[in-house]
Design a protein around this motif. Structure first.
Motif, PDB file in Angstrom:
ATOM      1  N   LYS A  13      68.442  46.070  97.305  1.00 39.41           N
ATOM      2  CA  LYS A  13      67.739  46.951  98.263  1.00 39.41           C
ATOM      3  C   LYS A  13      66.278  46.531  98.476  1.00 39.41           C
ATOM      4  CE  LYS A  13      68.653  50.542  95.658  1.00 39.41           C
ATOM      5  NZ  LYS A  13      69.544  50.023  94.610  1.00 39.41           N
ATOM      6  N   SER A  14      65.570  46.303  97.358  1.00 36.15           N
ATOM      7  CA  SER A  14      64.136  45.986  97.482  1.00 36.15           C
ATOM      8  C   SER A  14      63.940  44.597  98.073  1.00 36.15           C
ATOM      9  CB  SER A  14      63.441  46.070  96.119  1.00 36.15           C
ATOM     10  OG  SER A  14      63.661  47.336  95.560  1.00 36.15           O
ATOM     11  N   SER A  15      64.731  43.633  97.627  1.00 35.15           N
ATOM     12  CA  SER A  15      64.575  42.256  98.124  1.00 35.15           C
ATOM     13  C   SER A  15      64.943  42.173  99.600  1.00 35.15           C
ATOM     14  CB  SER A  15      65.443  41.293  97.311  1.00 35.15           C
ATOM     15  OG  SER A  15      65.098  41.377  95.960  1.00 35.15           O
ATOM     16  N   VAL A  16      66.028  42.834  99.988  1.00 33.64           N
ATOM     17  CA  VAL A  16      66.416  42.833 101.409  1.00 33.64           C
ATOM     18  C   VAL A  16      65.357  43.580 102.229  1.00 33.64           C
ATOM     19  CG1 VAL A  16      68.108  43.726 103.077  1.00 33.64           C
ATOM     20  CG2 VAL A  16      68.893  42.586 100.988  1.00 33.64           C
ATOM     21  N   GLY A  17      64.833  44.662 101.673  1.00 34.57           N
ATOM     22  CA  GLY A  17      63.792  45.425 102.369  1.00 34.57           C
ATOM     23  C   GLY A  17      62.582  44.555 102.660  1.00 34.57           C
ATOM     24  N   LEU A  20      63.467  42.032 105.357  1.00 39.04           N
ATOM     25  CA  LEU A  20      63.556  42.715 106.653  1.00 39.04           C
ATOM     26  C   LEU A  20      62.157  43.017 107.190  1.00 39.04           C
ATOM     27  CD1 LEU A  20      65.753  43.809 108.545  1.00 39.04           C
ATOM     28  CD2 LEU A  20      65.792  45.921 107.202  1.00 39.04           C
ATOM     29  N   ALA A  21      61.267  43.394 106.297  1.00 40.28           N
ATOM     30  CA  ALA A  21      59.889  43.683 106.697  1.00 40.28           C
ATOM     31  C   ALA A  21      59.213  42.407 107.213  1.00 40.28           C
ATOM     32  CB  ALA A  21      59.111  44.258 105.517  1.00 40.28           C
ATOM     33  N   LYS A  22      59.477  41.292 106.516  1.00 38.20           N
ATOM     34  CA  LYS A  22      58.884  40.013 106.939  1.00 38.20           C
ATOM     35  C   LYS A  22      59.392  39.637 108.326  1.00 38.20           C
ATOM     36  CE  LYS A  22      59.325  37.211 103.297  1.00 38.20           C
ATOM     37  NZ  LYS A  22      59.911  36.002 102.708  1.00 38.20           N
ATOM     38  N   MET A  23      60.701  39.796 108.525  1.00 38.93           N
ATOM     39  CA  MET A  23      61.308  39.389 109.792  1.00 38.93           C
ATOM     40  C   MET A  23      60.905  40.288 110.955  1.00 38.93           C
ATOM     41  SD  MET A  23      65.206  38.696 108.683  1.00 38.93           S
ATOM     42  CE  MET A  23      65.756  37.288 107.761  1.00 38.93           C
ATOM     43  N   SER A  73      58.453  53.202 113.224  1.00 42.17           N
ATOM     44  CA  SER A  73      59.557  52.599 112.477  1.00 42.17           C
ATOM     45  C   SER A  73      59.060  52.010 111.167  1.00 42.17           C
ATOM     46  CB  SER A  73      60.188  51.481 113.312  1.00 42.17           C
ATOM     47  OG  SER A  73      60.765  52.038 114.464  1.00 42.17           O
ATOM     48  N   CYS A  74      59.860  52.152 110.141  1.00 40.02           N
ATOM     49  CA  CYS A  74      59.499  51.587 108.841  1.00 40.02           C
ATOM     50  C   CYS A  74      60.761  51.405 108.005  1.00 40.02           C
ATOM     51  CB  CYS A  74      58.499  52.489 108.127  1.00 40.02           C
ATOM     52  SG  CYS A  74      59.076  54.162 107.912  1.00 40.02           S
ATOM     53  N   VAL A 160      71.511  39.104 104.764  1.00 38.90           N
ATOM     54  CA  VAL A 160      71.767  40.549 104.855  1.00 38.90           C
ATOM     55  C   VAL A 160      70.743  41.181 105.815  1.00 38.90           C
ATOM     56  CG1 VAL A 160      71.844  42.728 103.575  1.00 38.90           C
ATOM     57  CG2 VAL A 160      72.753  40.646 102.530  1.00 38.90           C
ATOM     58  N   ALA A 161      69.483  40.779 105.647  1.00 40.52           N
ATOM     59  CA  ALA A 161      68.431  41.326 106.522  1.00 40.52           C
ATOM     60  C   ALA A 161      68.716  40.981 107.986  1.00 40.52           C
ATOM     61  CB  ALA A 161      67.067  40.787 106.091  1.00 40.52           C
ATOM     62  N   GLN A 162      69.155  39.744 108.224  1.00 43.54           N
ATOM     63  CA  GLN A 162      69.493  39.293 109.575  1.00 43.54           C
ATOM     64  C   GLN A 162      70.601  40.167 110.182  1.00 43.54           C
ATOM     65  OE1 GLN A 162      67.838  36.462 110.807  1.00 43.54           O
ATOM     66  NE2 GLN A 162      68.725  37.037 112.791  1.00 43.54           N
TER      67      GLN A 162
END
Ligand code: S3P
Length: 175
Positions: A13-17, A20-23, A73-74, A160-162
């Motif tokens: 969750k934290s790593s994908v978060g 996702l924030a970076k992207m 959005s966040c 996953v983020a993608q």
């Protein structure tokens, strides 16, 4: 819109978060870090002082504060047990698009082996058995709260983020 990432401990969750924030360029908050910041204690210290109940109360109040203050959005990564508190589930249903990062037991155990420190819910017990028992209790809640389920086995955090970005049609950060 709050994009909340849910799922069992160790599902990413934290790593994908963060990915996702970076992207996307959207701000990211890790609920566990918010709890520790508000309480001035680590998670094991909160459990040691007041048990799981004290942690769940701190978790609910951190989530309430976050949801109240959120504008625009966040991205928010939840703890693995957040949604098991009915009031937390209600806040997420009301305020967030919830993405369940669904990992198989083998992936969870292989990641968590060596990462149980700082996770009192997993301390002192057989890891696989504890993971299976907790997942059996929690799985239905993760599923029913999810607006989107992403099966994460075999995928990198970036992949996953993608997937989340594409499915939720979040536009990439271009600057
Ligand atoms: C918990 C998960 C942890 C943390 C706390 C309790 C749980 O977060 O909130 O130790 O009950 O599953 P992670 O899922 O980020 O490890």
């Amino acid at each position: 819109m709050i994009i909340a990432l849910s799922g069992f401990m160790g599902c990413g969750k934290s790593s994908v978060g963060r990915e996702l924030a970076k992207m996307t360029g959207l701000p990211f908050t890790d609920l566990d870090e918010a709890i520790c910041g508000r309480e001035g204690k680590t998670i094991p210290e909160i459990f040691a002082c007041g048990g799981e109940q004290a942690f769940r109360e701190a978790e609910l109040s951190a989530l309430q504060a976050f949801a109240q203050d959120a504008t625009g959005s966040c991205i928010l990564s939840l703890g693995g047990g957040t949604l098991m508190t009915a009031s937390c589930e209600a806040i997420i249903r009301r305020t967030a698009t919830c993405v369940y990062l669904k990992a198989g037991i083998d992936s969870l155990v292989s990641y968590l082996d060596g990462h149980t420190e700082g996770r009192p819910m997993l301390s002192g017990t057989d890891l696989r058995q504890r993971t299976e028992t907790l997942m059996a209790q929690r799985g239905p809640t993760y599923e029913r709260t999810a607006d989107l389920i992403v099966e994460t086995d075999g995928l990198t955090y970036g992949q996953v983020a993608q997937k989340i970005m594409e499915t939720l049609k979040i536009h990439p950060h271009t600057s």
